[in-house]
Enzyme design. Structure first.
Site, PDB file in Angstrom:
ATOM      1  N   ASP A  30      37.031  48.447  10.317  1.00  0.00           N
ATOM      2  CA  ASP A  30      38.251  47.866   9.763  1.00  0.00           C
ATOM      3  C   ASP A  30      38.073  46.368   9.517  1.00  0.00           C
ATOM      4  O   ASP A  30      37.404  45.677  10.290  1.00  0.00           O
ATOM      5  CB  ASP A  30      39.407  48.086  10.750  1.00  0.00           C
ATOM      6  CG  ASP A  30      40.758  47.954  10.080  1.00  0.00           C
ATOM      7  OD1 ASP A  30      40.798  47.708   8.863  1.00  0.00           O
ATOM      8  OD2 ASP A  30      41.776  48.090  10.782  1.00  0.00           O
ATOM      9  N   ARG A  33      38.721  44.008   3.846  1.00  0.00           N
ATOM     10  CA  ARG A  33      39.616  43.338   2.892  1.00  0.00           C
ATOM     11  C   ARG A  33      40.153  42.027   3.469  1.00  0.00           C
ATOM     12  O   ARG A  33      40.258  41.021   2.743  1.00  0.00           O
ATOM     13  CB  ARG A  33      40.761  44.268   2.504  1.00  0.00           C
ATOM     14  CG  ARG A  33      40.286  45.505   1.735  1.00  0.00           C
ATOM     15  CD  ARG A  33      41.416  46.228   1.054  1.00  0.00           C
ATOM     16  NE  ARG A  33      42.333  46.842   2.005  1.00  0.00           N
ATOM     17  CZ  ARG A  33      43.437  47.493   1.644  1.00  0.00           C
ATOM     18  NH1 ARG A  33      43.757  47.592   0.367  1.00  0.00           N
ATOM     19  NH2 ARG A  33      44.214  48.043   2.543  1.00  0.00           N
ATOM     20  N   ARG A  34      40.486  42.026   4.749  1.00  0.00           N
ATOM     21  CA  ARG A  34      40.974  40.786   5.365  1.00  0.00           C
ATOM     22  C   ARG A  34      39.863  39.738   5.464  1.00  0.00           C
ATOM     23  O   ARG A  34      40.116  38.539   5.340  1.00  0.00           O
ATOM     24  CB  ARG A  34      41.558  41.095   6.747  1.00  0.00           C
ATOM     25  CG  ARG A  34      42.951  41.718   6.684  1.00  0.00           C
ATOM     26  CD  ARG A  34      43.446  42.138   8.040  1.00  0.00           C
ATOM     27  NE  ARG A  34      42.756  43.329   8.520  1.00  0.00           N
ATOM     28  CZ  ARG A  34      42.706  43.687   9.794  1.00  0.00           C
ATOM     29  NH1 ARG A  34      43.273  42.941  10.724  1.00  0.00           N
ATOM     30  NH2 ARG A  34      42.089  44.794  10.148  1.00  0.00           N
ATOM     31  N   THR A  76      41.332  59.956   3.770  1.00  0.00           N
ATOM     32  CA  THR A  76      42.142  60.574   2.727  1.00  0.00           C
ATOM     33  C   THR A  76      43.275  59.629   2.312  1.00  0.00           C
ATOM     34  O   THR A  76      43.695  59.623   1.152  1.00  0.00           O
ATOM     35  CB  THR A  76      42.734  61.904   3.220  1.00  0.00           C
ATOM     36  OG1 THR A  76      43.350  61.714   4.508  1.00  0.00           O
ATOM     37  CG2 THR A  76      41.640  62.964   3.355  1.00  0.00           C
ATOM     38  N   ASN A  78      43.006  56.451   2.023  1.00  0.00           N
ATOM     39  CA  ASN A  78      42.463  55.380   1.187  1.00  0.00           C
ATOM     40  C   ASN A  78      42.570  55.681  -0.308  1.00  0.00           C
ATOM     41  O   ASN A  78      42.433  54.774  -1.132  1.00  0.00           O
ATOM     42  CB  ASN A  78      41.000  55.107   1.549  1.00  0.00           C
ATOM     43  CG  ASN A  78      40.835  54.448   2.900  1.00  0.00           C
ATOM     44  OD1 ASN A  78      39.789  54.568   3.534  1.00  0.00           O
ATOM     45  ND2 ASN A  78      41.857  53.734   3.359  1.00  0.00           N
ATOM     46  N   PHE A  79      42.810  56.944  -0.651  1.00  0.00           N
ATOM     47  CA  PHE A  79      42.964  57.286  -2.068  1.00  0.00           C
ATOM     48  C   PHE A  79      44.209  56.634  -2.678  1.00  0.00           C
ATOM     49  O   PHE A  79      44.338  56.576  -3.905  1.00  0.00           O
ATOM     50  CB  PHE A  79      43.043  58.805  -2.248  1.00  0.00           C
ATOM     51  CG  PHE A  79      41.705  59.498  -2.202  1.00  0.00           C
ATOM     52  CD1 PHE A  79      40.858  59.487  -3.299  1.00  0.00           C
ATOM     53  CD2 PHE A  79      41.289  60.158  -1.051  1.00  0.00           C
ATOM     54  CE1 PHE A  79      39.618  60.128  -3.264  1.00  0.00           C
ATOM     55  CE2 PHE A  79      40.057  60.796  -1.008  1.00  0.00           C
ATOM     56  CZ  PHE A  79      39.222  60.777  -2.111  1.00  0.00           C
ATOM     57  N   ARG A 208      44.496  51.099  17.346  1.00  0.00           N
ATOM     58  CA  ARG A 208      44.865  52.486  17.086  1.00  0.00           C
ATOM     59  C   ARG A 208      43.631  53.223  16.577  1.00  0.00           C
ATOM     60  O   ARG A 208      42.735  52.615  16.011  1.00  0.00           O
ATOM     61  CB  ARG A 208      46.002  52.589  16.073  1.00  0.00           C
ATOM     62  CG  ARG A 208      45.763  51.836  14.778  1.00  0.00           C
ATOM     63  CD  ARG A 208      47.050  51.612  13.988  1.00  0.00           C
ATOM     64  NE  ARG A 208      46.811  50.749  12.843  1.00  0.00           N
ATOM     65  CZ  ARG A 208      46.469  51.158  11.631  1.00  0.00           C
ATOM     66  NH1 ARG A 208      46.307  52.467  11.407  1.00  0.00           N
ATOM     67  NH2 ARG A 208      46.289  50.321  10.647  1.00  0.00           N
ATOM     68  N   THR A 209      43.599  54.522  16.795  1.00  0.00           N
ATOM     69  CA  THR A 209      42.423  55.306  16.400  1.00  0.00           C
ATOM     70  C   THR A 209      42.613  56.013  15.064  1.00  0.00           C
ATOM     71  O   THR A 209      41.685  56.669  14.585  1.00  0.00           O
ATOM     72  CB  THR A 209      42.082  56.351  17.477  1.00  0.00           C
ATOM     73  OG1 THR A 209      43.204  57.211  17.680  1.00  0.00           O
ATOM     74  CG2 THR A 209      41.726  55.676  18.791  1.00  0.00           C
ATOM     75  N   GLU A 221      38.431  63.141  25.615  1.00  0.00           N
ATOM     76  CA  GLU A 221      38.777  61.930  26.355  1.00  0.00           C
ATOM     77  C   GLU A 221      37.698  60.850  26.231  1.00  0.00           C
ATOM     78  O   GLU A 221      37.201  60.315  27.215  1.00  0.00           O
ATOM     79  CB  GLU A 221      39.031  62.255  27.835  1.00  0.00           C
ATOM     80  CG  GLU A 221      40.204  63.195  28.053  1.00  0.00           C
ATOM     81  CD  GLU A 221      40.520  63.394  29.521  1.00  0.00           C
ATOM     82  OE1 GLU A 221      39.665  63.078  30.371  1.00  0.00           O
ATOM     83  OE2 GLU A 221      41.622  63.882  29.827  1.00  0.00           O
TER      84      GLU A 221
END
Length: 258
Positions: A30, A33-34, A76, A78-79, A208-209, A221
């Site tokens: 992630d 873009r930032r 998915t 990202n489309f 977040r995952t 886990e």
């Protein structure tokens, strides 16, 4: 120069604390873009910087003996991005994949390339590049690079459930044959080797995952490590810190079992 020397020292010290090396690390890359926005460069340049960092990360994984790396390359969701960004990403993926069959490192280390996700959602040229890379490395089993392309956790669960129900309808299996083990076997088919996830890493300061590998990660886990650097700024030091979290968790399990 001084900063890099200090980082080397930290890398050594942290590596001494990594008593356990995960077999399978899944990474949510992630922040491309930032990163581009922060640097005042085009979004496509941010994605390319991220792709270049991916190549370095794969080298670190090989050095550390991590056999499976799964990259959340394109979801998915990202489309829904602009057509220009999606097309630039697909062109970048195709370029990188096309080089794999002639990359000396891939053949030297015996790296197998595998895709998880919905191939039907990819354009023909990118799907062809994926299949070419998979075919060129299908005989290797030392290390695995798994690319999650057109991937969504919920989509994965639905597709697997539909396949099992279809097998029941065709009387290939009985309802009582449905077990967690059978579900896991049907996630990606016999052609893809993907063990349970030991550690998830997410960059970009997002905690977040994003529904990534829900069965193999959440279901087993796995340890999770969130870190601040955008993906193009991810360092070997950050990877070692993540592995230390996993290692500490394994030590806690050992003590609890005593």
């Amino acid at each position: 120069m001084i900063r890099r020397c200090i980082e080397h020292i930290y890398e050594y010290l942290i590596s001494r604390q990594c008593m356990h090396i995960p077999r399978h690390i899944a990474i949510i890359q992630d922040g491309n873009r930032r990163y581009a926005k922060k640097r005042g460069i085009a979004t496509s340049s941010g994605h390319r910087a991220g792709a270049d960092r991916t190549e370095e990360v794969l080298e670190w994984a090989q050095e550390l003996g991590i056999r499976h790396i799964t990259l959340y390359t394109f979801s998915t969701e990202n489309f829904t991005r602009s057509d220009e960004e999606v097309q630039n990403l697909f062109a970048l993926f195709k370029e990188k994949l096309s080089r794999i069959s002639i990359d000396e490192r891939v053949h030297k280390y015996g790296i197998r390339i595998q895709m998880i996700g919905d191939k039907d959602m990819l354009p023909d040229d990118l799907r062809g590049a994926v299949e070419q890379a998979e075919a060129a490395t299908a005989h290797y089993d030392n290390f695995y690079l798994n690319m999650a392309l057109a991937y969504g956790g919920r989509n994965e669960m639905l597709r697997t459930t539909a396949k099992i129900l279809d097998d029941v309808r065709k009387k290939k299996i009985k309802r009582e044959d449905i077990t967690p083990e059978l579900f896991e076997e049907n996630l990606y088919g016999n052609s893809v080797s993907l063990p349970p996830v030991d550690l998830i890493i997410r960059t970009g300061n997002e905690c977040r995952t994003s529904n990534f590998l829900p069965w193999l990660a959440n279901g087993h886990e796995s340890a999770v490590y969130f870190c601040a650097p955008y993906w193009p700024m991810f360092r070997k030091l950050d990877m070692l810190r993540a592995i230390r979290v996993y290692s500490e968790r394994q030590e806690m399990k050992k003590r609890s079992a005593c």
